[in-house]
Motif scaffolding. Sequence first.
Motif, PDB file in Angstrom:
ATOM      1  N   GLU A  33       2.258   8.551   7.411  1.00  0.00           N
ATOM      2  CA  GLU A  33       1.135   7.608   7.429  1.00  0.00           C
ATOM      3  C   GLU A  33       1.634   6.242   6.981  1.00  0.00           C
ATOM      4  OE1 GLU A  33      -3.350   6.851   5.609  1.00  0.00           O
ATOM      5  OE2 GLU A  33      -2.395   8.826   5.406  1.00  0.00           O
ATOM      6  N   ILE A  34       1.475   5.259   7.868  1.00  0.00           N
ATOM      7  CA  ILE A  34       1.978   3.907   7.637  1.00  0.00           C
ATOM      8  C   ILE A  34       0.785   2.967   7.444  1.00  0.00           C
ATOM      9  CG2 ILE A  34       3.405   2.048   8.558  1.00  0.00           C
ATOM     10  CD1 ILE A  34       4.630   4.208  10.453  1.00  0.00           C
ATOM     11  N   PRO A  35       0.554   2.463   6.249  1.00  0.00           N
ATOM     12  CA  PRO A  35      -0.570   1.548   6.027  1.00  0.00           C
ATOM     13  C   PRO A  35      -0.425   0.264   6.840  1.00  0.00           C
ATOM     14  CG  PRO A  35       0.332   2.352   3.961  1.00  0.00           C
ATOM     15  CD  PRO A  35       1.313   2.735   5.028  1.00  0.00           C
ATOM     16  N   LEU A  36      -1.547  -0.229   7.348  1.00  0.00           N
ATOM     17  CA  LEU A  36      -1.579  -1.502   8.065  1.00  0.00           C
ATOM     18  C   LEU A  36      -2.470  -2.470   7.290  1.00  0.00           C
ATOM     19  CD1 LEU A  36      -1.875  -0.128  11.717  1.00  0.00           C
ATOM     20  CD2 LEU A  36       0.188  -0.879  10.512  1.00  0.00           C
ATOM     21  N   MET A  37      -3.404  -3.103   7.940  1.00  0.00           N
ATOM     22  CA  MET A  37      -4.274  -4.063   7.274  1.00  0.00           C
ATOM     23  C   MET A  37      -5.542  -3.398   6.782  1.00  0.00           C
ATOM     24  SD  MET A  37      -3.922  -7.439   9.707  1.00  0.00           S
ATOM     25  CE  MET A  37      -4.312  -6.522  11.182  1.00  0.00           C
ATOM     26  N   GLY A  38      -5.956  -3.738   5.587  1.00  0.00           N
ATOM     27  CA  GLY A  38      -7.220  -3.263   5.064  1.00  0.00           C
ATOM     28  C   GLY A  38      -7.309  -1.753   5.020  1.00  0.00           C
ATOM     29  N   LYS A  39      -8.324  -1.212   5.681  1.00  0.00           N
ATOM     30  CA  LYS A  39      -8.568   0.231   5.667  1.00  0.00           C
ATOM     31  C   LYS A  39      -7.897   0.954   6.831  1.00  0.00           C
ATOM     32  CE  LYS A  39     -13.034  -0.167   3.311  1.00  0.00           C
ATOM     33  NZ  LYS A  39     -14.483   0.194   3.349  1.00  0.00           N
ATOM     34  N   PHE A  40      -7.071   0.242   7.585  1.00  0.00           N
ATOM     35  CA  PHE A  40      -6.410   0.832   8.753  1.00  0.00           C
ATOM     36  C   PHE A  40      -5.005   1.315   8.414  1.00  0.00           C
ATOM     37  CE2 PHE A  40      -9.648  -1.795  10.758  1.00  0.00           C
ATOM     38  CZ  PHE A  40     -10.105  -0.975  11.776  1.00  0.00           C
ATOM     39  N   SER A  41      -4.605   2.382   9.080  1.00  0.00           N
ATOM     40  CA  SER A  41      -3.227   2.862   8.987  1.00  0.00           C
ATOM     41  C   SER A  41      -2.850   3.512  10.312  1.00  0.00           C
ATOM     42  CB  SER A  41      -3.055   3.844   7.824  1.00  0.00           C
ATOM     43  OG  SER A  41      -3.837   5.005   8.029  1.00  0.00           O
ATOM     44  N   LEU A  42      -1.565   3.732  10.495  1.00  0.00           N
ATOM     45  CA  LEU A  42      -1.035   4.374  11.696  1.00  0.00           C
ATOM     46  C   LEU A  42      -0.392   5.694  11.283  1.00  0.00           C
ATOM     47  CD1 LEU A  42      -0.501   3.926  14.777  1.00  0.00           C
ATOM     48  CD2 LEU A  42       1.759   3.088  14.112  1.00  0.00           C
ATOM     49  N   GLN A  43      -0.708   6.761  12.017  1.00  0.00           N
ATOM     50  CA  GLN A  43      -0.195   8.086  11.661  1.00  0.00           C
ATOM     51  C   GLN A  43       0.498   8.752  12.851  1.00  0.00           C
ATOM     52  OE1 GLN A  43      -2.310  10.694   8.832  1.00  0.00           O
ATOM     53  NE2 GLN A  43      -2.336  12.227  10.465  1.00  0.00           N
ATOM     54  N   PRO A  44       1.808   8.582  12.994  1.00  0.00           N
ATOM     55  CA  PRO A  44       2.563   9.362  13.984  1.00  0.00           C
ATOM     56  C   PRO A  44       2.809  10.766  13.433  1.00  0.00           C
ATOM     57  CG  PRO A  44       3.743   7.355  13.301  1.00  0.00           C
ATOM     58  CD  PRO A  44       2.658   7.586  12.329  1.00  0.00           C
ATOM     59  N   GLU A  45       2.826  11.758  14.334  1.00  0.00           N
ATOM     60  CA  GLU A  45       3.061  13.142  13.948  1.00  0.00           C
ATOM     61  C   GLU A  45       4.069  13.782  14.903  1.00  0.00           C
ATOM     62  OE1 GLU A  45      -1.598  13.816  12.483  1.00  0.00           O
ATOM     63  OE2 GLU A  45      -0.688  15.154  13.959  1.00  0.00           O
ATOM     64  N   LEU A  46       4.690  14.846  14.454  1.00  0.00           N
ATOM     65  CA  LEU A  46       5.553  15.669  15.296  1.00  0.00           C
ATOM     66  C   LEU A  46       5.130  17.108  15.078  1.00  0.00           C
ATOM     67  CD1 LEU A  46       8.004  15.852  17.220  1.00  0.00           C
ATOM     68  CD2 LEU A  46       9.445  16.121  15.187  1.00  0.00           C
ATOM     69  N   GLN A  82       0.832  -1.184   0.000  1.00  0.00           N
ATOM     70  CA  GLN A  82       0.000   0.000   0.000  1.00  0.00           C
ATOM     71  C   GLN A  82       0.877   1.248   0.000  1.00  0.00           C
ATOM     72  OE1 GLN A  82      -3.194  -0.082   2.838  1.00  0.00           O
ATOM     73  NE2 GLN A  82      -3.287  -2.300   2.816  1.00  0.00           N
ATOM     74  N   GLU A  83       0.219   2.387   0.044  1.00  0.00           N
ATOM     75  CA  GLU A  83       0.916   3.653  -0.122  1.00  0.00           C
ATOM     76  C   GLU A  83       1.399   4.210   1.205  1.00  0.00           C
ATOM     77  OE1 GLU A  83       0.235   7.786  -2.655  1.00  0.00           O
ATOM     78  OE2 GLU A  83      -1.395   6.371  -2.332  1.00  0.00           O
ATOM     79  N   PHE A  84       2.704   4.427   1.295  1.00  0.00           N
ATOM     80  CA  PHE A  84       3.339   5.030   2.466  1.00  0.00           C
ATOM     81  C   PHE A  84       3.460   6.526   2.201  1.00  0.00           C
ATOM     82  CE2 PHE A  84       7.057   6.493   4.755  1.00  0.00           C
ATOM     83  CZ  PHE A  84       6.946   5.872   5.986  1.00  0.00           C
ATOM     84  N   ARG A  85       2.999   7.373   3.140  1.00  0.00           N
ATOM     85  CA  ARG A  85       2.943   8.810   2.884  1.00  0.00           C
ATOM     86  C   ARG A  85       3.716   9.596   3.929  1.00  0.00           C
ATOM     87  NH1 ARG A  85      -3.064   7.982   1.974  1.00  0.00           N
ATOM     88  NH2 ARG A  85      -3.311   7.746  -0.282  1.00  0.00           N
ATOM     89  N   ILE A  86       4.328  10.688   3.475  1.00  0.00           N
ATOM     90  CA  ILE A  86       4.971  11.673   4.333  1.00  0.00           C
ATOM     91  C   ILE A  86       4.335  13.022   4.034  1.00  0.00           C
ATOM     92  CG2 ILE A  86       7.141  12.830   4.904  1.00  0.00           C
ATOM     93  CD1 ILE A  86       8.596  10.318   4.025  1.00  0.00           C
ATOM     94  N   GLY A  87       4.091  13.820   5.062  1.00  0.00           N
ATOM     95  CA  GLY A  87       3.427  15.094   4.814  1.00  0.00           C
ATOM     96  C   GLY A  87       3.730  16.145   5.858  1.00  0.00           C
ATOM     97  N   ALA A  88       3.181  17.325   5.626  1.00  0.00           N
ATOM     98  CA  ALA A  88       3.297  18.447   6.547  1.00  0.00           C
ATOM     99  C   ALA A  88       1.925  19.070   6.731  1.00  0.00           C
ATOM    100  CB  ALA A  88       4.285  19.481   6.008  1.00  0.00           C
ATOM    101  N   LYS A  89       1.719  19.714   7.875  1.00  0.00           N
ATOM    102  CA  LYS A  89       0.423  20.307   8.176  1.00  0.00           C
ATOM    103  C   LYS A  89       0.590  21.538   9.059  1.00  0.00           C
ATOM    104  CE  LYS A  89      -2.122  18.247  11.340  1.00  0.00           C
ATOM    105  NZ  LYS A  89      -2.853  17.228  12.131  1.00  0.00           N
ATOM    106  N   ALA A  90      -0.407  22.390   9.036  1.00  0.00           N
ATOM    107  CA  ALA A  90      -0.440  23.563   9.908  1.00  0.00           C
ATOM    108  C   ALA A  90      -1.895  23.971  10.072  1.00  0.00           C
ATOM    109  CB  ALA A  90       0.373  24.713   9.323  1.00  0.00           C
ATOM    110  N   GLY A  91      -2.169  24.715  11.145  1.00  0.00           N
ATOM    111  CA  GLY A  91      -3.544  25.131  11.340  1.00  0.00           C
ATOM    112  C   GLY A  91      -3.765  25.912  12.613  1.00  0.00           C
TER     113      GLY A  91
END
Length: 206
Positions: free
Chosen positions: A61-74, A21-30
């Motif tokens: 964002e780290i894909p896991l099984m099916g529709k689940f993923s794990l998203q650690p942030e800093l 599945q797709e492994f993602r890296i990103g940035a955010k602000a708000g």
Amino acid sequence: MKKLLLFTAVALFAFTTAQSQEFRIGAKAGVNIASLGGDSYYGGLGSLGSRTSFHIGGLVEIPLMGKFSLQPELLYSSEGSDWSFGTFSDGTKLDFIRIPVLAKFYIIEGLSAEAGPVFGVLVNAEGTFYNDDDDLVSGDAKDYYRSFDAQFGIGASYRLNMGVFFSLRYNKGLLNVNEEYEIDGYKYNTGKNQSNVFQISAGYSF
């Protein structure tokens, strides 16, 4: 032994699935709309209101099984509260390095629900407090707040195909942020307050 083998099999399956599945890296602000829940200041006088501030940082964002993923942030997250009593008002600014570790579930393509613990280390604090001369002053207040904090976050995100995403999240404080101190035998900061924050974010991931 059977439980260990089952756990190993599940872990290997999750890892194998993640690779496909797709492994993602990103940035955010708000925007943060933060408040201190719990007791009021100064012997119960006055009231605590919300403080509008900001957050900014990165995520994986780290894909896991099916529709689940794990998203650690800093994240760097500016929180705290406004305090008012009659015509007098003052703000408490608590800046944290936050590490959310969120489980995500994709409801439909692009739309996900998320929840998980949010850990924090206090890096800056400004507010009003009693100094060693028993005078009420404003300034650097880091010594009067605990250095570690934890929240529970729950929210939702929507990601467009181009990689831009938007999210809403509420972090509920779990621990008392106040550090009790004593001057001339009198204890201050004895109330219990938790740092709560509602976050509105925009970001990009690839």
